[in-house]
Design a protein around this motif. Structure first.
Motif, PDB file in Angstrom:
ATOM      1  N   GLU A 192       0.842   5.094   0.410  1.00  0.00           N
ATOM      2  CA  GLU A 192      -0.042   6.240   0.964  1.00  0.00           C
ATOM      3  C   GLU A 192       1.010   7.389   0.641  1.00  0.00           C
ATOM      4  O   GLU A 192       2.023   7.541   1.047  1.00  0.00           O
ATOM      5  CB  GLU A 192      -0.093   6.058   2.471  1.00  0.00           C
TER       6      GLU A 192
ATOM      7  N   TYR B  59      -2.944   0.592  -4.117  1.00  0.00           N
ATOM      8  CA  TYR B  59      -2.845  -0.720  -4.004  1.00  0.00           C
ATOM      9  C   TYR B  59      -2.119  -1.543  -4.834  1.00  0.00           C
ATOM     10  O   TYR B  59      -2.299  -1.575  -6.009  1.00  0.00           O
ATOM     11  CB  TYR B  59      -4.140  -1.607  -3.392  1.00  0.00           C
TER      12      TYR B  59
ATOM     13  N   LEU C 185      -1.065   9.506  -8.360  1.00  0.00           N
ATOM     14  CA  LEU C 185      -1.225  10.320  -7.273  1.00  0.00           C
ATOM     15  C   LEU C 185      -1.727  11.592  -7.279  1.00  0.00           C
ATOM     16  O   LEU C 185      -1.287  12.147  -8.111  1.00  0.00           O
ATOM     17  CB  LEU C 185       0.246  10.702  -6.449  1.00  0.00           C
TER      18      LEU C 185
ATOM     19  N   ASN D  70       1.106  12.083   0.068  1.00  0.00           N
ATOM     20  CA  ASN D  70       0.637  13.363   0.077  1.00  0.00           C
ATOM     21  C   ASN D  70       1.365  13.976  -0.672  1.00  0.00           C
ATOM     22  O   ASN D  70       2.613  14.140  -0.798  1.00  0.00           O
ATOM     23  CB  ASN D  70       0.609  13.795   1.817  1.00  0.00           C
TER      24      ASN D  70
ATOM     25  N   VAL E 277       0.797  -0.894  -0.046  1.00  0.00           N
ATOM     26  CA  VAL E 277       0.130  -0.087  -0.059  1.00  0.00           C
ATOM     27  C   VAL E 277       0.958   1.191  -0.088  1.00  0.00           C
ATOM     28  O   VAL E 277       1.637   1.264   0.809  1.00  0.00           O
ATOM     29  CB  VAL E 277      -1.023  -0.110   1.077  1.00  0.00           C
TER      30      VAL E 277
ATOM     31  N   SER F 151      -4.220  13.731  -0.656  1.00  0.00           N
ATOM     32  CA  SER F 151      -3.972  12.242   0.041  1.00  0.00           C
ATOM     33  C   SER F 151      -4.433  11.209  -1.225  1.00  0.00           C
ATOM     34  O   SER F 151      -5.610  11.197  -1.608  1.00  0.00           O
ATOM     35  CB  SER F 151      -4.559  11.898   1.261  1.00  0.00           C
ATOM     36  N   SER F 152      -3.474  10.333  -1.414  1.00  0.00           N
ATOM     37  CA  SER F 152      -3.916   9.127  -2.445  1.00  0.00           C
ATOM     38  C   SER F 152      -3.397   7.785  -1.638  1.00  0.00           C
ATOM     39  O   SER F 152      -2.441   7.670  -1.141  1.00  0.00           O
ATOM     40  CB  SER F 152      -2.949   9.251  -3.748  1.00  0.00           C
ATOM     41  N   LYS F 153      -3.894   6.680  -2.112  1.00  0.00           N
ATOM     42  CA  LYS F 153      -3.723   5.366  -1.611  1.00  0.00           C
ATOM     43  C   LYS F 153      -3.763   4.715  -3.100  1.00  0.00           C
ATOM     44  O   LYS F 153      -4.641   4.415  -3.780  1.00  0.00           O
ATOM     45  CB  LYS F 153      -4.526   4.744  -0.703  1.00  0.00           C
TER      46      LYS F 153
ATOM     47  N   ASN G 177       4.664   6.609   2.374  1.00  0.00           N
ATOM     48  CA  ASN G 177       4.819   5.485   3.082  1.00  0.00           C
ATOM     49  C   ASN G 177       4.417   4.436   2.260  1.00  0.00           C
ATOM     50  O   ASN G 177       3.491   4.437   1.616  1.00  0.00           O
ATOM     51  CB  ASN G 177       3.688   5.795   4.370  1.00  0.00           C
TER      52      ASN G 177
END
Length: 132
Positions: free
Chosen positions: A20, A75, A54, A22, A18, A71-73, A118
């Motif tokens: 994560e 996977y 992103l 910004n 994952v 913010s983006s995630k 992250n």
């Protein structure tokens, strides 16, 4: 990168990396990475196309700058095939594409802009327990 001798990978059933992030830049960033073998040939991609962007920071046109990060995630699915390719991987080639929104006539890059990242591994793992 040489994961061929990392025996713990044999116990991973499936999961996700994952990402994560910004992003305070005024543009979207599309990520791709490729696993390369010993001959520098691509053996697999890492990111899933269409699910690897992103999002740009929130832009204020009057101030002509980003006022807050977005913010983006992302996977990255891990299955047995991808895990085997990770074990055969010797290096990773990364490629990033930037895309400036059409409603922004000119972009000024400020020193305060950054992408904070992250990386977390969420995995289903077989734990071997020894009998006493």
């Amino acid at each position: 990168i040489d994961l061929s001798s990392v025996s713990q990978l044999d116990n991973v059933n499936h999961g996700n990396f994952v990402i994560e992030a910004n992003n305070s830049y005024p543009f979207d960033v599309r990520l791709q990475a490729y696993m390369l073998n010993e001959q520098n040939q691509i053996i697999d991609s890492i990111f899933v196309n269409g699910e690897n962007t992103l999002a740009a920071g929130k832009f204020d046109a009057q101030r002509n700058e980003v006022i807050s990060p977005n913010s983006s995630k992302i996977y990255v699915p891990l299955n047995k095939f991808k895990i085997e390719n990770l074990k055969n991987c010797r290096s990773i080639q990364t490629i990033s594409y930037v895309s400036v929104p059409k409603n922004i006539p000119s972009v000024q890059l400020l020193e305060k802009y950054e992408i904070d990242v992250n990386i977390v591994a969420e995995i289903n793992y077989n734990v071997g327990l020894k009998s006493r």
